[in-house]
Design an enzyme around this catalytic site. Structure first.
Site, PDB file in Angstrom:
ATOM      1  N   ARG A 236       0.935  -1.318  -0.133  1.00 49.12           N
ATOM      2  CA  ARG A 236      -0.050  -0.066   0.203  1.00 49.12           C
ATOM      3  C   ARG A 236       0.555   0.996   0.292  1.00 49.12           C
ATOM      4  O   ARG A 236       2.281   1.299   0.526  1.00 49.12           O
ATOM      5  CB  ARG A 236      -1.126  -0.073   1.572  1.00 49.12           C
ATOM      6  CG  ARG A 236      -2.137  -0.961   1.243  1.00 49.12           C
ATOM      7  CD  ARG A 236      -2.895  -0.845   0.248  1.00 49.12           C
ATOM      8  NE  ARG A 236      -3.836  -1.728  -0.494  1.00 49.12           N
ATOM      9  CZ  ARG A 236      -4.514  -2.060  -0.557  1.00 49.12           C
ATOM     10  NH1 ARG A 236      -3.020  -2.888  -1.552  1.00 49.12           N
ATOM     11  NH2 ARG A 236      -5.579  -3.128  -0.742  1.00 49.12           N
ATOM     12  N   ASP A 260       4.661  -0.422  -6.966  1.00 48.25           N
ATOM     13  CA  ASP A 260       3.181  -0.683  -7.352  1.00 48.25           C
ATOM     14  C   ASP A 260       2.101   0.151  -6.942  1.00 48.25           C
ATOM     15  O   ASP A 260       0.887  -0.005  -7.115  1.00 48.25           O
ATOM     16  CB  ASP A 260       2.680  -2.041  -7.396  1.00 48.25           C
ATOM     17  CG  ASP A 260       1.682  -2.790  -8.360  1.00 48.25           C
ATOM     18  OD1 ASP A 260       1.920  -2.117  -9.414  1.00 48.25           O
ATOM     19  OD2 ASP A 260       1.097  -3.552  -7.545  1.00 48.25           O
ATOM     20  N   GLU A 265      -2.420   7.401  -5.388  1.00 43.40           N
ATOM     21  CA  GLU A 265      -2.918   6.815  -6.071  1.00 43.40           C
ATOM     22  C   GLU A 265      -4.163   6.809  -6.542  1.00 43.40           C
ATOM     23  O   GLU A 265      -4.441   6.825  -7.742  1.00 43.40           O
ATOM     24  CB  GLU A 265      -2.431   5.311  -6.203  1.00 43.40           C
ATOM     25  CG  GLU A 265      -3.204   4.662  -5.016  1.00 43.40           C
ATOM     26  CD  GLU A 265      -3.218   2.603  -4.933  1.00 43.40           C
ATOM     27  OE1 GLU A 265      -1.502   2.646  -5.002  1.00 43.40           O
ATOM     28  OE2 GLU A 265      -3.811   1.730  -5.079  1.00 43.40           O
ATOM     29  N   HIS A 297      -1.055  -0.103  -9.794  1.00 40.30           N
ATOM     30  CA  HIS A 297      -1.503  -1.125  -8.706  1.00 40.30           C
ATOM     31  C   HIS A 297      -2.157  -2.567  -9.866  1.00 40.30           C
ATOM     32  O   HIS A 297      -3.129  -2.614  -9.852  1.00 40.30           O
ATOM     33  CB  HIS A 297      -2.314   0.008  -8.289  1.00 40.30           C
ATOM     34  CG  HIS A 297      -3.071  -1.162  -7.057  1.00 40.30           C
ATOM     35  ND1 HIS A 297      -3.385   0.080  -6.241  1.00 40.30           N
ATOM     36  CD2 HIS A 297      -3.185  -3.014  -6.313  1.00 40.30           C
ATOM     37  CE1 HIS A 297      -3.619  -1.294  -4.969  1.00 40.30           C
ATOM     38  NE2 HIS A 297      -3.428  -2.563  -5.117  1.00 40.30           N
TER      39      HIS A 297
HETATM   40  P1  NAI Z   1      -1.713 -11.043   5.199  1.00 40.69           P
HETATM   41  O1  NAI Z   1      -2.909 -10.734   5.838  1.00 40.69           O
HETATM   42  O2  NAI Z   1      -1.939 -12.653   4.376  1.00 40.69           O
HETATM   43  O3  NAI Z   1      -0.391 -11.025   5.649  1.00 40.69           O
HETATM   44  C1  NAI Z   1       0.293  -9.455   5.482  1.00 40.69           C
HETATM   45  C2  NAI Z   1       1.350  -9.660   7.249  1.00 40.69           C
HETATM   46  O4  NAI Z   1       1.962  -8.598   7.942  1.00 40.69           O
HETATM   47  C3  NAI Z   1       0.543 -10.899   8.866  1.00 40.69           C
HETATM   48  O5  NAI Z   1       1.404 -11.684   8.325  1.00 40.69           O
HETATM   49  C4  NAI Z   1       1.182  -9.133   9.764  1.00 40.69           C
HETATM   50  O6  NAI Z   1       1.302 -10.313  11.023  1.00 40.69           O
HETATM   51  C5  NAI Z   1       2.139  -8.782   9.251  1.00 40.69           C
HETATM   52  N1  NAI Z   1       1.981  -7.463   9.384  1.00 40.69           N
HETATM   53  C6  NAI Z   1       1.302  -6.376  10.436  1.00 40.69           C
HETATM   54  N2  NAI Z   1       1.735  -5.803  11.312  1.00 40.69           N
HETATM   55  C7  NAI Z   1       2.950  -5.388  10.559  1.00 40.69           C
HETATM   56  C8  NAI Z   1       4.207  -4.815  11.091  1.00 40.69           C
HETATM   57  N3  NAI Z   1       3.807  -3.438  11.955  1.00 40.69           N
HETATM   58  N4  NAI Z   1       5.564  -5.191  10.579  1.00 40.69           N
HETATM   59  C9  NAI Z   1       5.752  -6.413   9.921  1.00 40.69           C
HETATM   60  N5  NAI Z   1       4.802  -7.145   9.476  1.00 40.69           N
HETATM   61  C10 NAI Z   1       2.981  -6.788   9.816  1.00 40.69           C
HETATM   62  O7  NAI Z   1      -1.955 -10.473   3.860  1.00 40.69           O
HETATM   63  P2  NAI Z   1      -1.384 -10.579   2.033  1.00 40.69           P
HETATM   64  O8  NAI Z   1      -2.178 -11.048   1.609  1.00 40.69           O
HETATM   65  O9  NAI Z   1       0.191 -10.981   2.544  1.00 40.69           O
HETATM   66  O10 NAI Z   1      -1.166  -9.081   1.906  1.00 40.69           O
HETATM   67  C11 NAI Z   1      -0.345  -7.870   2.280  1.00 40.69           C
HETATM   68  C12 NAI Z   1      -0.648  -7.181   1.853  1.00 40.69           C
HETATM   69  O11 NAI Z   1      -0.325  -6.812   0.448  1.00 40.69           O
HETATM   70  C13 NAI Z   1      -2.705  -6.114   2.051  1.00 40.69           C
HETATM   71  O12 NAI Z   1      -2.648  -5.861   3.369  1.00 40.69           O
HETATM   72  C14 NAI Z   1      -2.729  -5.429   0.987  1.00 40.69           C
HETATM   73  O13 NAI Z   1      -2.029  -3.996   0.970  1.00 40.69           O
HETATM   74  C15 NAI Z   1      -1.419  -5.568  -0.594  1.00 40.69           C
HETATM   75  N6  NAI Z   1      -1.832  -5.864  -1.776  1.00 40.69           N
HETATM   76  C16 NAI Z   1      -1.491  -5.381  -3.042  1.00 40.69           C
HETATM   77  C17 NAI Z   1      -2.370  -6.114  -4.040  1.00 40.69           C
HETATM   78  C18 NAI Z   1      -1.827  -5.165  -5.319  1.00 40.69           C
HETATM   79  O14 NAI Z   1      -2.360  -5.611  -6.541  1.00 40.69           O
HETATM   80  N7  NAI Z   1      -0.416  -4.633  -5.083  1.00 40.69           N
HETATM   81  C19 NAI Z   1      -2.941  -7.125  -4.225  1.00 40.69           C
HETATM   82  C20 NAI Z   1      -3.445  -7.448  -2.711  1.00 40.69           C
HETATM   83  C21 NAI Z   1      -2.789  -7.336  -1.851  1.00 40.69           C
END
Ligand code: NAI
Length: 330
Positions: A236, A260, A265, A297
């Site tokens: 993000r 990305d 954005e 994105h």
């Molecule tokens: P997820 O929920 O599986 O994993 C997120 C991880 O971040 C968790 O393990 C959590 O403990 C950790 N986390 C939380 N706070 C943290 C911190 N302060 N420092 C380090 N780690 C921390 O989420 P997922 O599916 O892996 O997605 C991650 C992010 O990717 C989403 O939140 C979204 O913003 C982004 N995303 C981007 C996309 C794109 O098209 N560019 C598409 C889908 C998601």
């Protein structure tokens, strides 16, 4: 039988097509290209639910207006939910469901595409060859094998990225307050955030945006990083303080930057602005650096991911419509 109507905001032809392919006869979609904001919320008048994407705004005011129109069901076509005021939704007794995982591999593979493009300077090489310029000067890259990659956030996408990186024989270290056994099984090592900043040749962000992660990458963090570090953000935009990053691109601390996502954005991405005079000087400054690569994105944007998003969204709609528990409720 009257149909359950859903207003789909920020909808593009590819969204409409994938939703219509997966839907059932009892659901009727109304597609709106516009984003859901305070200015457009009245367009939802008369529907049973709204379906939204990453840059739609569901703040307290928008939620209150929806509720006043009798709409209390919201389905997100994405995993991140930083654009929804969840405490307001709870107070207003509104149901919100998301698509928690549709294809972590889609985002992980895009992350690697950005990494390799920046490293081997494919964005420059592509144009050179078109211009019959076969000089290699300036195109030198580095071997990914043996380099240390720091992953911030080892959830689904962080782990999928680690899996690919291990195939390149990179060392992967990570910081996450919640440790993943899957990450450890891939040979990854957890370290403190400062050690990660200090040891990583490449840093890739995969944590959600929240008040604690807002501007995580700021002056203090950048000062702890290695000279010439590569920074990749496919998570993000607001995880990064863009002004700090520009400062550290100018003083050459950051050797490579791939984005990305971008903090502002919502004013730019997903639309064709090729004939517009862009007003965002910060974004324009980013575009001037030869070592910055930006995509709009598109990490999620694969055929497999769109199909998954549509089928999980329909399943969430059916759960909310039937007032039964939905495993993807927030
Ligand atoms: P997820 O929920 O599986 O994993 C997120 C991880 O971040 C968790 O393990 C959590 O403990 C950790 N986390 C939380 N706070 C943290 C911190 N302060 N420092 C380090 N780690 C921390 O989420 P997922 O599916 O892996 O997605 C991650 C992010 O990717 C989403 O939140 C979204 O913003 C982004 N995303 C981007 C996309 C794109 O098209 N560019 C598409 C889908 C998601």
């Amino acid at each position: 039988m009257s149909k359950f109507t859903v207003a789909v905001f920020s909808s593009k032809p590819y969204d409409n097509q994938s939703l219509l392919q997966c839907t059932t006869d009892d659901i009727e979609f109304q597609f709106f290209e516009t984003r859901l904001t305070e200015a457009s919320v009245l367009m939802a008048q008369g529907v049973d639910a709204v379906c939204v994407f990453v840059n739609d705004i569901l703040n307290r005011e928008v939620l209150t207006q929806l509720k006043n129109m009798g709409i209390n069901k919201i389905v997100l076509r994405c995993a991140g939910f930083n654009n929804v005021d969840l405490s307001a939704a709870k107070e207003l007794e509104m149901s919100v469901a998301r698509v928690p995982a549709y294809s972590p591999e889609a985002v992980a593979e895009h992350t690697i595409a950005l990494l390799l493009t920046l490293n081997r300077k494919l964005h420059k090489a592509y144009n050179r060859i078109k211009d019959n310029n076969f000089s290699l000067t300036g195109l030198m890259g580095f071997n990914l094998s043996g380099k240390t990659v720091g992953i911030i956030g080892t959830g689904k996408i962080g782990v999928a990225t680690t899996q690919i990186l291990r195939g390149f024989k990179a060392n992967v270290i990570a910081y996450d307050p919640n440790q993943s056994e899957e990450f450890k099984a891939l040979g990854g090592e957890y370290v403190s955030i400062d050690v990660l900043y200090n040891q990583s040749d490449i840093i890739s962000l995969h944590c959600p945006l929240s008040p604690t992660t807002h501007h995580l990458i700021n002056d203090q963090a950048l000062e702890k990083m290695k000279q010439n570090v590569m920074l990749i953000n496919t998570s993000r935009g607001a995880l990064i303080d863009t002004q700090s990053v520009i400062k550290h691109l100018k003083n050459k601390k950051i050797g490579y930057l791939a984005l990305d996502v971008y903090e502002q954005e919502s004013e730019l991405f997903f639309e064709d602005h090729s004939f517009d005079i862009l007003q965002d000087d910060t974004f324009q400054r980013l575009l001037t650096f030869p070592n910055v690569l930006i995509t709009g994105h598109q990490g999620f944007f694969t055929a497999e991911a769109l199909e998954q998003i549509a089928s999980i969204t329909i399943s969430n709609i059916n759960d909310l419509k039937a007032n039964r528990p939905c495993i993807n409720s927030l």
